[in-house]
Motif scaffolding. Structure first.
Motif, PDB file in Angstrom:
ATOM      1  N   ALA A 209       1.072  -1.277   0.112  1.00 26.44           N
ATOM      2  CA  ALA A 209       0.032   0.032  -0.025  1.00 26.44           C
ATOM      3  C   ALA A 209       0.856   1.330   0.152  1.00 26.44           C
ATOM      4  O   ALA A 209       1.630   1.437   0.839  1.00 26.44           O
ATOM      5  N   VAL A 210       0.697   1.993  -0.976  1.00 24.00           N
ATOM      6  CA  VAL A 210       1.523   3.393  -1.283  1.00 24.00           C
ATOM      7  C   VAL A 210       0.582   4.504  -1.253  1.00 24.00           C
ATOM      8  O   VAL A 210      -0.321   4.623  -2.010  1.00 24.00           O
ATOM      9  N   VAL A 211       0.720   5.440  -0.359  1.00 26.89           N
ATOM     10  CA  VAL A 211      -0.167   6.737  -0.596  1.00 26.89           C
ATOM     11  C   VAL A 211       0.715   7.698  -1.434  1.00 26.89           C
ATOM     12  O   VAL A 211       1.927   7.838  -1.326  1.00 26.89           O
ATOM     13  N   ASP A 212      -0.146   8.164  -2.316  1.00 28.16           N
ATOM     14  CA  ASP A 212       0.810   9.279  -3.505  1.00 28.16           C
ATOM     15  C   ASP A 212       1.373  10.200  -2.672  1.00 28.16           C
ATOM     16  O   ASP A 212       1.046  11.206  -2.100  1.00 28.16           O
ATOM     17  N   PHE A 213       2.745  10.307  -3.105  1.00 25.00           N
ATOM     18  CA  PHE A 213       3.607  11.240  -2.429  1.00 25.00           C
ATOM     19  C   PHE A 213       3.203  12.647  -2.575  1.00 25.00           C
ATOM     20  O   PHE A 213       3.302  13.689  -1.977  1.00 25.00           O
ATOM     21  N   ILE A 214       2.828  12.953  -3.908  1.00 30.90           N
ATOM     22  CA  ILE A 214       2.209  14.599  -4.209  1.00 30.90           C
ATOM     23  C   ILE A 214       1.175  14.939  -3.388  1.00 30.90           C
ATOM     24  O   ILE A 214       1.173  16.127  -2.942  1.00 30.90           O
ATOM     25  N   HIS A 215       0.303  14.223  -2.889  1.00 29.92           N
ATOM     26  CA  HIS A 215      -0.844  14.401  -1.855  1.00 29.92           C
ATOM     27  C   HIS A 215       0.047  14.608  -0.592  1.00 29.92           C
ATOM     28  O   HIS A 215      -0.450  15.610   0.246  1.00 29.92           O
ATOM     29  N   VAL A 216       0.792  13.920  -0.070  1.00 34.91           N
ATOM     30  CA  VAL A 216       1.595  14.118   1.079  1.00 34.91           C
ATOM     31  C   VAL A 216       2.097  15.508   1.264  1.00 34.91           C
ATOM     32  O   VAL A 216       2.163  16.330   2.034  1.00 34.91           O
ATOM     33  N   LEU A 217       2.942  15.845   0.116  1.00 32.70           N
ATOM     34  CA  LEU A 217       3.397  16.994  -0.433  1.00 32.70           C
ATOM     35  C   LEU A 217       2.695  18.057  -0.028  1.00 32.70           C
ATOM     36  O   LEU A 217       2.951  19.132   0.454  1.00 32.70           O
ATOM     37  N   GLY A 218       1.597  18.031  -0.895  1.00 31.36           N
ATOM     38  CA  GLY A 218       0.371  19.036  -0.744  1.00 31.36           C
ATOM     39  C   GLY A 218       0.082  19.410   0.884  1.00 31.36           C
ATOM     40  O   GLY A 218       0.086  20.661   1.213  1.00 31.36           O
ATOM     41  N   TYR A 219      -0.105  18.618   1.592  1.00 27.58           N
ATOM     42  CA  TYR A 219      -0.526  18.676   2.818  1.00 27.58           C
ATOM     43  C   TYR A 219       0.901  19.260   3.795  1.00 27.58           C
ATOM     44  O   TYR A 219       0.672  20.161   4.776  1.00 27.58           O
ATOM     45  N   VAL A 220       1.735  18.992   3.701  1.00 26.72           N
ATOM     46  CA  VAL A 220       3.111  19.338   4.277  1.00 26.72           C
ATOM     47  C   VAL A 220       3.255  20.922   4.020  1.00 26.72           C
ATOM     48  O   VAL A 220       3.587  21.620   4.667  1.00 26.72           O
ATOM     49  N   TRP A 221       2.998  21.040   2.647  1.00 27.38           N
ATOM     50  CA  TRP A 221       2.979  22.679   2.313  1.00 27.38           C
ATOM     51  C   TRP A 221       2.145  23.552   2.964  1.00 27.38           C
ATOM     52  O   TRP A 221       2.497  24.591   3.300  1.00 27.38           O
ATOM     53  N   GLN A 222       0.844  22.999   2.963  1.00 27.90           N
ATOM     54  CA  GLN A 222      -0.020  23.757   3.694  1.00 27.90           C
ATOM     55  C   GLN A 222       0.033  23.914   5.212  1.00 27.90           C
ATOM     56  O   GLN A 222      -0.139  24.924   5.659  1.00 27.90           O
ATOM     57  N   ALA A 223       0.526  22.640   5.817  1.00 24.35           N
ATOM     58  CA  ALA A 223       0.940  22.776   7.306  1.00 24.35           C
ATOM     59  C   ALA A 223       2.196  23.726   7.328  1.00 24.35           C
ATOM     60  O   ALA A 223       2.018  24.697   8.597  1.00 24.35           O
ATOM     61  N   ALA A 224       3.122  23.882   6.585  1.00 26.00           N
ATOM     62  CA  ALA A 224       4.145  24.857   6.573  1.00 26.00           C
ATOM     63  C   ALA A 224       3.652  26.226   6.437  1.00 26.00           C
ATOM     64  O   ALA A 224       4.093  26.948   7.431  1.00 26.00           O
ATOM     65  N   ARG A 225       2.756  26.466   5.733  1.00 28.41           N
ATOM     66  CA  ARG A 225       2.387  27.823   5.427  1.00 28.41           C
ATOM     67  C   ARG A 225       1.441  28.231   6.602  1.00 28.41           C
ATOM     68  O   ARG A 225       1.464  29.365   7.197  1.00 28.41           O
ATOM     69  N   ALA A 226       0.517  27.292   7.146  1.00 28.29           N
ATOM     70  CA  ALA A 226      -0.277  27.429   8.474  1.00 28.29           C
ATOM     71  C   ALA A 226       0.360  28.040   9.577  1.00 28.29           C
ATOM     72  O   ALA A 226      -0.094  28.670  10.384  1.00 28.29           O
TER      73      ALA A 226
END
Length: 369
Positions: A209-226
């Motif tokens: 089972a692999v979660v798409d890394f681009i989706h992970v990147l999107g959440y990390v980016w949003q967390a960094a901005r928040a």
């Protein structure tokens, strides 16, 4: 368009509406064949139609959008509502396994501020619209890149409007028919939707089972901005989180997010989705829920995909036919067209084979080719 093409190239005079009726009829036949395959798989009587054993396979799933109109009201925009269709991309691959991580450092594109901003402007991260100027990314030296990414060999597709349980049965049957269970290396790739992993556990439990890394990147980016701070601080926070995720150090990324959440506080119950506390909490939840599916160094060593790029591209090809502000579908009609579209986009020429095997008119004898 099809009617004009037939008239110009084949000298066949036919109306566009009749082309639509024929397409829906062929699609209904494809749906029936697909459902029979799924039922045979459920009864454990389905045999693989592909004799060879694939080396590496991947099943990627995602959802698209279409507009459905109210039943029993005829053509036109009758109480249209946006609905989700579900699409699966089943691919055989060629790749090489490695003893060590072939790319421990993330690709340069994930360290480009403008590129990352463009990639994360999507609903999956539920972008809170936090304002801020763009800062130049730091210069990062990386070792020579090893071409570890798997390459696609054969793609087949499943597309439907049915619920996740029925969708899982259809995808499981397609994988069985293509002899995926005999492959030595298998991956199931998706975003963080809960129903994706329910499908994986039910029908693809032996797959990685692999979660798409681009989706992970999107959440990390949003967390960094928040989390606030200057542009440089936000960017450095993103780089640390993105690199930590790429290298499989999810616990470290979560620990930093936990500290930031403690600093800015937990969101109240009536907080808006755009509240930075909600954004950070959502990102933390996403990473916690998918931590076991973020072992990216292991996936790269095994030559497995770490993004759902194949199904993301397939969704665009499906949407090109069914999604649009000027397109309104009946439920039966869109299911038939999705089946035809999936057959067209599959590499095994299944639509041409189906058309060649269809029975002819009962009033005319079919002539030899």
């Amino acid at each position: 368009m099809a009617a004009r093409t037939l008239r110009l190239l084949a000298d066949v005079s036919i109306s566009g509406r009749h082309v639509g009726r024929l397409t829906e009829a062929v699609g209904a036949e494809l749906v029936a064949t697909r459902d029979e395959q799924a039922e045979a798989h459920r009864r454990r009587t389905l045999d693989a139609r592909v004799p060879n054993t694939p080396d590496v396979v991947a099943v990627e799933v995602d959802g698209g959008r279409y507009q459905c109109r109210a039943r029993g009201h005829g053509c036109g925009a009758r109480s249209p509502q946006w609905r989700e269709d579900k699409v699966a991309c089943l691919v055989t691959l060629t790749s090489t396994a490695h003893d060590t991580d072939p790319q421990p450092e993330p690709p340069a594109c994930f360290l480009d501020r403008k590129h990352v901003g463009n990639m994360t402007q999507c609903s999956v991260a539920r972008a809170p619209g936090i304002a801020g100027g763009a800062a130049d990314p730091p210069v990062v030296s990386s070792p020579e890149r090893i071409d570890w990414q798997p390459e696609r060999v054969v793609r087949t597709c499943v597309a439907t409007t049915r619920d996740s349980e029925a969708f899982g049965r259809l995808v499981g049957a397609e994988a069985k028919a293509r002899n995926f269970e005999a492959a030595g290396r298998r991956a199931f790739v998706g975003d963080g939707q809960a129903y994706n992993w329910a499908i994986q556990k039910r029908w693809f439990a032996e797959y990685v089972a692999v979660v798409d890394f681009i989706h992970v990147l999107g959440y990390v980016w949003q967390a960094a901005r928040a989390s606030g701070g200057s542009d440089a601080e936000q960017w450095n926070r993103y780089v640390r989180g993105m690199r930590g995720g790429w290298q499989g150090r999810v616990s470290e990324v979560l620990a930093e997010m936990d500290r930031e959440q403690e600093r800015i506080g937990e969101p109240p119950e009536d907080a808006e989705d755009t509240d930075v506390r909600v954004v950070l909490e959502r990102a933390r939840g996403y990473l916690k829920n998918n931590a076991d599916r973020m072992k990216y160094p292991e996936y790269r060593k095994a030559g497995l995909p770490v993004t759902s790029s194949w199904v993301e591209s397939l969704i665009k090809e499906v949407n090109d036919r069914v999604k649009g502000t000027e397109k309104f579908w009946n439920e039966d009609g869109v299911e038939s067209v999705l089946a035809v579209r999936a057959a067209v986009l599959s590499d095994d020429e299944r639509l041409a084979k189906h058309l060649a095997a269809r029975p002819g008119s009962p009033f005319y004898r079919r002539t030899a080719a």
